[in-house]
Scaffold this active site. Sequence first.
Site, PDB file in Angstrom:
ATOM      1  N   GLU A   1      66.251  75.636  23.473  1.00 54.37           N
ATOM      2  CA  GLU A   1      67.319  75.977  22.520  1.00 54.37           C
ATOM      3  C   GLU A   1      68.623  76.299  23.264  1.00 54.37           C
ATOM      4  OE1 GLU A   1      68.033  75.591  19.632  1.00 54.37           O
ATOM      5  OE2 GLU A   1      69.566  77.046  19.128  1.00 54.37           O
TER       6      GLU A   1
ATOM      7  N   LYS B   1      72.281  74.454  22.757  1.00 48.34           N
ATOM      8  CA  LYS B   1      73.544  75.148  22.432  1.00 48.34           C
ATOM      9  C   LYS B   1      74.645  74.686  23.371  1.00 48.34           C
ATOM     10  CE  LYS B   1      73.015  76.134  19.362  1.00 48.34           C
ATOM     11  NZ  LYS B   1      71.875  76.067  18.511  1.00 48.34           N
TER      12      LYS B   1
ATOM     13  N   HIS C   1      58.888  67.634  40.335  1.00 50.16           N
ATOM     14  CA  HIS C   1      58.301  66.308  40.069  1.00 50.16           C
ATOM     15  C   HIS C   1      59.383  65.281  39.738  1.00 50.16           C
ATOM     16  CE1 HIS C   1      54.201  67.803  40.295  1.00 50.16           C
ATOM     17  NE2 HIS C   1      54.627  68.875  39.630  1.00 50.16           N
TER      18      HIS C   1
ATOM     19  N   GLU D   1      75.656  70.876  22.722  1.00 47.12           N
ATOM     20  CA  GLU D   1      76.291  70.474  21.459  1.00 47.12           C
ATOM     21  C   GLU D   1      77.709  71.007  21.298  1.00 47.12           C
ATOM     22  OE1 GLU D   1      74.490  71.668  17.679  1.00 47.12           O
ATOM     23  OE2 GLU D   1      73.722  73.476  18.603  1.00 47.12           O
TER      24      GLU D   1
ATOM     25  N   ARG E   1      82.135  79.640   2.031  1.00 49.09           N
ATOM     26  CA  ARG E   1      80.809  79.882   2.619  1.00 49.09           C
ATOM     27  C   ARG E   1      79.688  79.172   1.851  1.00 49.09           C
ATOM     28  NH1 ARG E   1      81.298  86.352   3.271  1.00 49.09           N
ATOM     29  NH2 ARG E   1      83.354  86.391   4.212  1.00 49.09           N
TER      30      ARG E   1
ATOM     31  N   ASN F   1      75.536  93.306  -3.243  1.00 48.94           N
ATOM     32  CA  ASN F   1      75.299  92.534  -2.048  1.00 48.94           C
ATOM     33  C   ASN F   1      74.280  93.328  -1.234  1.00 48.94           C
ATOM     34  OD1 ASN F   1      75.519  90.747  -0.010  1.00 48.94           O
ATOM     35  ND2 ASN F   1      77.639  91.216   0.532  1.00 48.94           N
ATOM     36  N   GLY F   2      73.200  92.695  -0.795  1.00 46.49           N
ATOM     37  CA  GLY F   2      72.188  93.433  -0.032  1.00 46.49           C
ATOM     38  C   GLY F   2      70.808  93.153  -0.598  1.00 46.49           C
TER      39      GLY F   2
ATOM     40  N   LYS G   1      76.690  69.849   9.870  1.00 37.94           N
ATOM     41  CA  LYS G   1      75.874  71.066   9.750  1.00 37.94           C
ATOM     42  C   LYS G   1      74.484  70.742   9.222  1.00 37.94           C
ATOM     43  CE  LYS G   1      74.910  75.437   9.736  1.00 37.94           C
ATOM     44  NZ  LYS G   1      74.441  75.910  11.043  1.00 37.94           N
TER      45      LYS G   1
ATOM     46  N   TRP H   1      74.810  84.248  -2.940  1.00 42.62           N
ATOM     47  CA  TRP H   1      73.993  83.494  -1.983  1.00 42.62           C
ATOM     48  C   TRP H   1      72.596  84.017  -2.259  1.00 42.62           C
ATOM     49  CZ3 TRP H   1      74.181  79.878   1.935  1.00 42.62           C
ATOM     50  CH2 TRP H   1      73.105  79.858   2.828  1.00 42.62           C
TER      51      TRP H   1
ATOM     52  N   CYS I   1      76.497  88.019  -0.027  1.00 47.90           N
ATOM     53  CA  CYS I   1      77.177  87.477  -1.200  1.00 47.90           C
ATOM     54  C   CYS I   1      78.624  87.944  -1.119  1.00 47.90           C
ATOM     55  CB  CYS I   1      76.543  87.996  -2.473  1.00 47.90           C
ATOM     56  SG  CYS I   1      74.788  87.617  -2.558  1.00 47.90           S
TER      57      CYS I   1
HETATM   58  O1  M6R Z   1      69.156  72.956   8.496  1.00 48.30           O
HETATM   59  P1  M6R Z   1      68.126  72.708   9.543  1.00 48.30           P
HETATM   60  O2  M6R Z   1      67.640  73.962  10.188  1.00 48.30           O
HETATM   61  O3  M6R Z   1      66.968  71.892   9.019  1.00 48.30           O
HETATM   62  O4  M6R Z   1      68.842  71.841  10.621  1.00 48.30           O
HETATM   63  C1  M6R Z   1      68.155  71.348  11.716  1.00 48.30           C
HETATM   64  C2  M6R Z   1      69.089  70.832  12.779  1.00 48.30           C
HETATM   65  O5  M6R Z   1      69.888  69.800  12.265  1.00 48.30           O
HETATM   66  C3  M6R Z   1      69.985  71.921  13.338  1.00 48.30           C
HETATM   67  O6  M6R Z   1      69.238  72.986  13.835  1.00 48.30           O
HETATM   68  C4  M6R Z   1      70.865  71.366  14.461  1.00 48.30           C
HETATM   69  O7  M6R Z   1      70.078  71.016  15.546  1.00 48.30           O
HETATM   70  C5  M6R Z   1      71.938  72.388  14.869  1.00 48.30           C
HETATM   71  N1  M6R Z   1      73.189  71.741  15.079  1.00 48.30           N
HETATM   72  C6  M6R Z   1      71.628  73.076  16.145  1.00 48.30           C
HETATM   73  O8  M6R Z   1      72.603  73.994  16.494  1.00 48.30           O
END
Ligand code: M6R
Length: 614
Positions: free
Chosen positions: A488, A492, A511, A495, A27, A102-103, A609, A76, A2
Site C-alpha cells: 500500500e 501511495k 533474487h 500514484e 463531498r 452529525n455523528g 476516484k 452521508w 454529514c
Molecule cells: O472504491 P474502492 O475501494 O473499491 O476503490 C478501489 C481502488 O480503485 C482504489 O483503492 C484505488 O486504488 C485508489 N486510488 C488507491 O489510492
Amino acid sequence: MCGITGYVGQGDAVPIALANLKRLEYRGYDSSGVAYPLADRVHVHKAVGKIANLERSINGGMHNLTSNVAVAHTRWATHGRPNEANAHPHCDCTGRIAVVHNGIVENYAELRSELQEAGHIFNSETDTEVIAHLIEAALPSVSPTSEEFVQACRIALKKVSGSFAVGIVSALIPDSLFVSRKDSPLVIGLGEEENFLASDIPAVMSFTRKVIVLEDGDCALITSKSVRIFDLDGNPLNRSILDVTWDDQSAEKGGFDHFMLKEINEEPRTVRDTLRGRITEDSRVVLPDVNFTSEQWNRIRRISIVACGTAYHAGLVGKRLLEKTLKRPVDATVASEFRYSDPLVDEETLVLLISQSGETADTLAAMREARRKRAATLAIVNVVGSTLAREADAVLYTQAGPEIGVASTKAYLAQLTALSLLSIYLSQDHGLAEEERIKMISALRVLPDQVNDILSQCDQIHDLALRLRDHNCFFYLGRGYDYAASMEAALKMKEISYIHAEAYAAGEMKHGPLALVEPSVAVIGFCTQPHTNEKMISNLKEVKAREGFVVALLREDVPAPDCADAVISVPVTLEPFMPILSMVPMQLLAYYVAKEKGCSIDQPRNLAKSVTVE
Ligand code: M6R
C-alpha cells in the site's frame, strides 16, 4: 461527516441555510432536508440526491411561508439507507421538535426500544431520530417554557453515548436554535443581528468570518442577537471568537492544502468511529449491522477476500489476521483476476468484498460471480447504499466519511480497523483465547491516540521528503504484515508522485531486484515485526552496501540500525495492527514528496476516484 447548517436572524432562514449547505455539497452527500418553526409546529422538507432537488421540492410546493430560524442537513448515510425517510431533520411525535445530527448514537437501539415501549412512534431507521423523541420525553407535559425546552435537550443528550453535533429547532423556542456537540465539529458564525450554525467553517464564510468553535460537551442557545454557551449541566461557559483568514478554496479543505492531507488528519476520528458501538464493556466485539444468522456463520469453512487497489492491500493484511485468529484458510485476490478465474468458492465460502466506494466495477462483478456460485458475500464498504452494500448478503460499514482525494488514505485505516473487528468477532467464540481477545481490544482502543501521535511528526516526515524527492525509484520492503503494508505504501508513492515505486517481500530482493539498487534508489524497510526484525535489518544492510538510500520504519522501542540513512518511528501496538500505524507516515511521505515535486495530489493524472468501468 454529514453537513449541518442553521440560521437565526432577520432574513429568510430556509434559502440562507440551504445556500450555506451547498458549500458542503462537493463531498457527495446522498440526501438533504431543512426544518423551520412556524406557529405551533416545525415544518420539514426533505429530498434524495442533490440540494437542488430539495430546493425544487420546496419551491414547487405550496411552501411559500417564511421563517427567521432554520436548520438544514445534507446526509452521508451511516444508519439506514439513503432515502427521504432517513434524511434529516427528524421530528418527535408531536411535530414540535426537529433535529439535525452529525455523528453516531451508539446506544440508539436500546434507546429506541425504551422509547417505543413508552409509546413513541418512529418514522425512520436512523439513530438520530431517538434524539428528537428523547427531548419530547424529557419535556413537562403542560406548556413547556423555553428554559424547560433547553433543559429537556440537555437531559436528552446526556442519555446519548457516542458522538454528536446537533442543531435543533422547535416551536417551543421559535426565535432560537439549540445546538450541542461531542466528538463531532460544530461552529457558530457571528453576524450583525443574525447568527449561523455549521458543521464546517466554509459553510458560513460567505456571510461571516467570525466564528466560535464549540468544544466537546458545549451547548448553545442562539438567537439573532445573542449566543449563550453552557455545558450539559447548564453551567455558563466562555468561548473565544476566531477570525477566519482562509480563502474559499483552502476553507473547503479545512485549512489544509489538499484533501489528501485533510483526510490523513481525519484518521484518528476514522478509526474511532469505525470502532464505535462495536466493542462491549467486557471487551467483546458486536457487529449489529452484519445481519448473518449464526447458522450462516457456522457454515463457513474458508474466506476469500476480493478487492481492488488500496482495498485489496487492506485485504492482504486481513488475510493474515483472519488466518491467525480463525485458523481457517483465507486467500486474497484482486477482483479483476477473481472474476475471470472460475473461482473455487461454494456455499461454505465467505467472499469478503472490500471497497471504499462500493461501486468499483471489478469488485461488483466478483461479488456477482461469488453469489452465482452460492457463496455468502459480506461487503466492507464506506458508502452506505452503494451497489456493493445493496447487493451483498451482509455489510460491515467503515465509518471514514466522504473521501475526496483520489489516493485512498483514511479509508484504508478504516478497512483495517473493520477487518480487525471482524477477525475478533468471528473467532471470539471459536478458539480465540480470552486473554488474547482482551489484549487485542485494548490495543484497538488506543489506536486513535497513537495515530494522532504519528500525525504530530509530520514536520520530520516533510524533512525526509525533501531528502528523497529526487530519487527516481522507491522500493518498499517488508515481511509478513509488513510486506502487505509495504504494498500500500508503494501504491501511495507511485500514484501521487509519479515516481516508480515497488513493494517486495524483503527476502526476495536478492533474487533479482537488488541488481537495481544504486544511489538514486530509496529503500524503505518496514521493520515492525519483532520476529523477523533481524532478517529485515540484514536485508537493509545489503541495500546499504549497494549505496541505496535506506529508510528504516521502526517501532519506537527498537534502536535505529547503523545502516539506516533515516529512521521513522511509530508507536508500538500488536503485530497485526502495526500496518494501521505504519501507513500514516507512509501516506505523509508520499504526500510531501508529491507536493515538493508539484504534482496534482488530489487528482493524479490518469486516475479516477472510483473505477466504475472495466
Ligand atoms: O472504491 P474502492 O475501494 O473499491 O476503490 C478501489 C481502488 O480503485 C482504489 O483503492 C484505488 O486504488 C485508489 N486510488 C488507491 O489510492
